[in-house]
Design a protein around this motif. Structure first.
Motif, PDB file in Angstrom:
ATOM      1  N   CYS A   1       0.804  -1.152  -0.035  1.00  0.00           N
ATOM      2  CA  CYS A   1       0.167   0.101   0.138  1.00  0.00           C
ATOM      3  C   CYS A   1       0.946   1.377  -0.232  1.00  0.00           C
ATOM      4  O   CYS A   1       0.312   2.437  -0.503  1.00  0.00           O
ATOM      5  CB  CYS A   1      -0.838   0.203   1.318  1.00  0.00           C
ATOM      6  N   ALA A   2       2.183   1.181   0.455  1.00  0.00           N
ATOM      7  CA  ALA A   2       2.725   2.426   0.734  1.00  0.00           C
ATOM      8  C   ALA A   2       3.268   3.118  -0.563  1.00  0.00           C
ATOM      9  O   ALA A   2       3.599   4.456  -0.708  1.00  0.00           O
ATOM     10  CB  ALA A   2       4.299   2.229   1.612  1.00  0.00           C
ATOM     11  N   GLY A   3       3.062   2.590  -1.831  1.00  0.00           N
ATOM     12  CA  GLY A   3       3.324   3.256  -3.112  1.00  0.00           C
ATOM     13  C   GLY A   3       2.473   4.306  -3.399  1.00  0.00           C
ATOM     14  O   GLY A   3       2.894   5.164  -3.874  1.00  0.00           O
ATOM     15  N   CYS A   4       1.394   4.233  -2.758  1.00  0.00           N
ATOM     16  CA  CYS A   4       0.351   5.416  -3.006  1.00  0.00           C
ATOM     17  C   CYS A   4      -0.094   6.012  -1.506  1.00  0.00           C
ATOM     18  O   CYS A   4      -0.502   7.328  -1.497  1.00  0.00           O
ATOM     19  CB  CYS A   4      -0.902   4.844  -3.522  1.00  0.00           C
ATOM     20  N   HIS A   5      -0.207   5.505  -0.562  1.00  0.00           N
ATOM     21  CA  HIS A   5      -0.799   5.669   0.855  1.00  0.00           C
ATOM     22  C   HIS A   5       0.321   5.909   1.893  1.00  0.00           C
ATOM     23  O   HIS A   5       1.265   5.158   1.710  1.00  0.00           O
ATOM     24  CB  HIS A   5      -1.715   4.659   1.415  1.00  0.00           C
ATOM     25  N   ALA A   6       0.183   6.982   2.613  1.00  0.00           N
ATOM     26  CA  ALA A   6       0.981   7.132   3.854  1.00  0.00           C
ATOM     27  C   ALA A   6       0.484   5.863   4.709  1.00  0.00           C
ATOM     28  O   ALA A   6      -0.591   6.022   5.048  1.00  0.00           O
ATOM     29  CB  ALA A   6       0.816   8.441   4.323  1.00  0.00           C
ATOM     30  N   VAL A   7       1.452   5.120   5.351  1.00  0.00           N
ATOM     31  CA  VAL A   7       1.094   3.968   5.871  1.00  0.00           C
ATOM     32  C   VAL A   7       1.380   4.036   7.556  1.00  0.00           C
ATOM     33  O   VAL A   7       1.219   3.091   8.105  1.00  0.00           O
ATOM     34  CB  VAL A   7       1.463   2.799   5.425  1.00  0.00           C
TER      35      VAL A   7
END
Length: 122
Positions: A41-47
Motif C-alpha cells: 500500500c505504501a506506493g500510494c498511501h501514507a502507512v
C-alpha cells in the motif's frame, strides 16, 4: 472460604503466565500488518502515523477512521478491495493477514476511540 483464598492468587498467576504470550502475539500481528501495508500500500498511501501519501489522492491510513469503521474493512481485505478508480489494484488477503492489517490500522489511527469496534445496535 480457604479454597477461595488460595484460588485467587493461583488464577492471577495463571493470567500473568498467559499475558506475555498474548502481548507477543499482538506485537507480532502489528509488525506483520505494518509489513503488509508497507509492501502493498505504501506506493500510494501514507502507512505510518505521520507523512504524506505519495499519491495525493490516496488517503493516509492513519485517517481511515474518518471514512470507515476500521473493523468494517476486514471483509473487503479478505474478499478483495475494489475502489471507484482503476489505478488501485484489487487485493485479497488471508484471514490471518487481515487480522494483522486491521490491528495495525487500529494502532495508527489519529483518533483511537474511532478505531474501536462499533457498539451493537448501530
Amino acid at each position: 472460604m480457604r479454597s477461595f483464598v488460595l484460588a485467587a492468587p493461583i488464577a492471577a498467576l495463571a493470567l500473568l503466565a498467559v499475558a506475555p504470550s498474548a502481548f507477543a502475539a499482538d506485537r507480532a500481528d502489528l509488525h506483520r500488518g505494518e509489513q503488509l501495508v508497507e509492501r502493498y500500500c505504501a506506493g500510494c498511501h501514507a502507512v505510518r502515523q505521520s507523512g504524506a501519501s505519495p499519491n495525493a489522492a490516496a488517503p493516509p491510513f492513519r485517517d481511515l477512521h474518518t471514512r470507515y469503521q476500521i473493523d468494517d474493512l476486514a471483509e473487503g481485505l479478505a474478499e478483495g478491495l475494489l475502489t471507484g478508480h482503476p489505478a488501485m489494484p484489487e487485493f485479497e488477503f488471508s484471514p490471518s493477514d487481515v487480522q494483522a492489517i486491521i490491528a495495525y490500522l487500529k494502532s495508527i489511527q489519529t483518533h483511537q476511540d474511532a478505531a474501536l469496534p462499533r457498539a451493537s445496535g448501530r
